[in-house]
Write a protein that holds these residues in place. Structure first.
Motif, mmCIF file in Angstrom:
data_model
loop_
_atom_site.group_PDB
_atom_site.id
_atom_site.type_symbol
_atom_site.label_atom_id
_atom_site.label_comp_id
_atom_site.label_asym_id
_atom_site.label_seq_id
_atom_site.Cartn_x
_atom_site.Cartn_y
_atom_site.Cartn_z
ATOM 1 N N TYR A 85 0.768 -1.238 0.000
ATOM 2 C CA TYR A 85 0.000 0.000 0.000
ATOM 3 C C TYR A 85 0.802 1.293 0.000
ATOM 4 C CZ TYR A 85 -3.776 -3.182 1.007
ATOM 5 O OH TYR A 85 -4.676 -4.211 0.938
ATOM 6 N N LYS A 95 -1.885 6.431 0.831
ATOM 7 C CA LYS A 95 -3.249 6.560 0.317
ATOM 8 C C LYS A 95 -3.936 5.205 0.433
ATOM 9 C CE LYS A 95 -2.447 10.725 -1.325
ATOM 10 N NZ LYS A 95 -2.414 11.708 -0.308
ATOM 11 N N GLY A 97 -5.426 3.561 -1.997
ATOM 12 C CA GLY A 97 -5.155 2.723 -3.157
ATOM 13 C C GLY A 97 -6.424 2.410 -3.930
ATOM 14 N N SER A 98 -6.283 1.629 -4.986
ATOM 15 C CA SER A 98 -7.438 1.356 -5.848
ATOM 16 C C SER A 98 -8.360 0.290 -5.282
ATOM 17 C CB SER A 98 -6.959 0.956 -7.244
ATOM 18 O OG SER A 98 -6.160 -0.203 -7.151
ATOM 19 N N ARG A 99 -7.826 -0.768 -4.709
ATOM 20 C CA ARG A 99 -8.648 -1.840 -4.126
ATOM 21 C C ARG A 99 -8.086 -2.243 -2.767
ATOM 22 N NH1 ARG A 99 -9.676 -6.654 -7.811
ATOM 23 N NH2 ARG A 99 -11.192 -7.003 -6.181
ATOM 24 N N PRO A 100 -8.258 -1.377 -1.761
ATOM 25 C CA PRO A 100 -7.676 -1.691 -0.459
ATOM 26 C C PRO A 100 -8.474 -2.762 0.272
ATOM 27 C CG PRO A 100 -8.908 0.328 -0.328
ATOM 28 C CD PRO A 100 -8.924 -0.093 -1.768
ATOM 29 N N ARG A 105 -8.186 -0.305 5.092
ATOM 30 C CA ARG A 105 -9.111 0.816 5.241
ATOM 31 C C ARG A 105 -9.391 1.093 6.719
ATOM 32 N NH1 ARG A 105 -14.143 -0.619 2.180
ATOM 33 N NH2 ARG A 105 -13.269 -2.701 2.164
#
Length: 169
Positions: A85, A95, A97-100, A105
């Protein structure tokens, strides 16, 4: 609780179980609630009962996981999360990211407590970027971090009593 953010409905249901136990409601009959739940969750020093607000407690445990990532970046979990990540930045600059994952999260949700409860130790000032760094608390969104410079904020700045000069006037 220390790895995942509890859903609000689950927290509400658990709080409801606490209150049913505390107030002694039976199957179909509810007894009178003599105080609000917020009052019961206040500390004993503030006049409450001292029950834990599970949402705050959950966030504190997730912030503790984030603090471990910040301070023990060589742990196995720290290495895995950093590789996935935030390979080119620090934990506080990472951040979603696209698919955490839900774990990531959740830890990012607890990161806000670390940002609010810590300060940056300047040292010799070699790594300070005058234009990019935040100088005023709450001003700007970007936070730049040098891993070894983040230390806990002291909680000794509370004023409990007035100084003698102010109390006498």
């Amino acid at each position: 609780m220390s790895c995942f953010k509890l859903p609000k409905k689950l927290v509400k249901d658990i709080h409801m179980m606490f209150s049913k136990f505390w107030w002694g409601s039976n199957d179909g009959q509810q007894k009178v609630h003599w105080a609000k739940w917020e009052f019961l969750c206040q500390t004993k020093e503030d006049g409450g009962i001292g029950f834990q607000n599970l949402e705050c407690f959950n966030r504190a445990l997730l912030a503790k996981q984030g603090w471990r990532l910040l301070r023990n970046s060589n742990s196995l979990v720290g290495k895995v999360l950093k590789a996935c990540y935030f390979p080119n930045s620090s934990f506080l600059n990472a951040k979603a990211g696209s698919r955490p994952s839900y774990t990531w999260r959740s830890i990012l949700w607890g990161r806000k407590l670390i940002e609010l409860g810590s300060r940056w130790r300047v040292g010799f000032g070699e790594s300070i970027r005058v234009v990019e760094d935040r100088w005023i608390v709450g001003f700007g969104e970007s936070i730049r971090v040098v891993e070894d410079r983040w230390i806990p904020r002291p909680n000794t700045f509370k004023i409990h009593d007035l100084p003698p000069l102010l109390a006498s006037s």
